[in-house]
Design a protein around this motif. Sequence first.
Motif, short mmCIF file in Angstrom:
data_model
loop_
_atom_site.label_atom_id
_atom_site.label_comp_id
_atom_site.label_asym_id
_atom_site.label_seq_id
_atom_site.Cartn_x
_atom_site.Cartn_y
_atom_site.Cartn_z
N SER A 50 -7.81 -8.74 7.93
CA SER A 50 -7.05 -8.43 6.74
C SER A 50 -7.41 -7.06 6.22
O SER A 50 -8.54 -6.61 6.31
N ALA A 51 -6.38 -6.37 5.71
CA ALA A 51 -6.57 -5.04 5.14
C ALA A 51 -6.49 -5.16 3.63
O ALA A 51 -5.72 -5.94 3.09
N THR A 52 -7.30 -4.43 2.93
CA THR A 52 -7.31 -4.48 1.47
C THR A 52 -7.04 -3.10 0.91
O THR A 52 -7.31 -2.08 1.53
N VAL A 53 -6.45 -3.09 -0.29
CA VAL A 53 -6.18 -1.83 -0.96
C VAL A 53 -7.46 -1.35 -1.61
O VAL A 53 -8.14 -2.09 -2.32
N THR A 54 -7.84 -0.13 -1.37
CA THR A 54 -9.04 0.44 -1.99
C THR A 54 -8.66 1.72 -2.70
O THR A 54 -7.60 2.32 -2.44
N SER A 57 2.19 -7.71 -0.40
CA SER A 57 0.93 -8.06 0.24
C SER A 57 1.04 -8.15 1.76
O SER A 57 0.04 -8.01 2.47
N THR A 79 0.23 -4.45 2.44
CA THR A 79 -1.05 -3.89 1.98
C THR A 79 -2.25 -4.75 2.34
O THR A 79 -3.37 -4.25 2.39
N GLN A 80 -2.02 -6.07 2.58
CA GLN A 80 -3.14 -6.96 2.85
C GLN A 80 -2.94 -7.80 4.12
O GLN A 80 -3.68 -8.76 4.34
N ASP A 131 -0.81 -9.98 4.74
CA ASP A 131 -0.60 -11.36 4.28
C ASP A 131 0.77 -11.84 4.72
O ASP A 131 1.79 -11.56 4.07
#
Length: 334
Positions: A3-7, A53, A56-57, A59
Amino acid sequence: MSSATVTSSEPGVLASAQYGKDLVRVLRVVRDGKFHHVVEYNVCVLLEGDIASSYTQADNSVVVATDSMKNITYYLAKVSPHILHPEHFALHLGTHIVSKYAHIHRAFVDVEQLRWSRIPIASDTVEGQTAPHPHAFWRDGGEKRIVKVEVDASAGKDKLVGRVSAGLVDLLVLKSTGSAFTGFVRDEYTTLTEVDDRIFSTSVDLSYTFAPISLAAPADDKNLAFDVPKELAEGDKGGVWDADKVSERARTATLDIFAKDESASVQATLYKMGQRVIAENAGVQSVSYKLPNKHYVPVDMRYLGVDNLTLAQAEVFVPLTAPSGLIAATIARK
């Protein structure tokens, strides 16, 4: 897939997103006893909603698979009573999708209809007369009817709004006289000669936009119900619910003006076409045309001592595909 997360280190933000299924090809046969109707559509379905999502995630829980959109299109093609009318079918399809999925707020449905016409056959009873065959068709040129629909549920699933534009593309027309082009700007860059008579040919790209309409939310458990008024109210004439007649009138107006107008320019002829479409269809808010010039240049035969260049003698032409003029405009209702 990880999973990728917004930072905070990411330099960009997801400004908009939509996804869907393109080039869903459908041929539908509607049987009315021995008399059959056919329509062939190329359908594109795009969705917007709470889907950020998935980008960006990573999902996928918010993703309605594009394969599902294809299957929905085929199912609606089977069960929709509006399948023969592309504007109404597209509204039905979009309404079903935004009503079925709580997180989807807009559906965009484009339909491209290929032109099938009935084959005329000789009458068995009256010599010299023909009648349309009840179930045999021919591809009537490359012209296509186009429909673009947005079903907007962003204000609530009980406050649906339909936005519809329609038209046609690839309607190739030509007339061998009745067109001039004179009086244009002349300066150091001008090499074009003025002509009082010329071939006028173009491939018509026409689109017209209807006034937005309110749509009733489906009342059934499967969100499949979609009603079209059986009788047109006075205010509906020339609008979305009258879409087939609008299509016929717009096409007729385009061809009629093209043929009859003593054209001073493509621009002037285009303007007359748009004015007539507006005048004949009360529900149409704007009309847009794109008319590329299809150039035909007389062949120079002077090396043979043959005149094929003067207006009265020009009879053999060579088609030129590029470069070409492109004339476009939108005429809006006052």
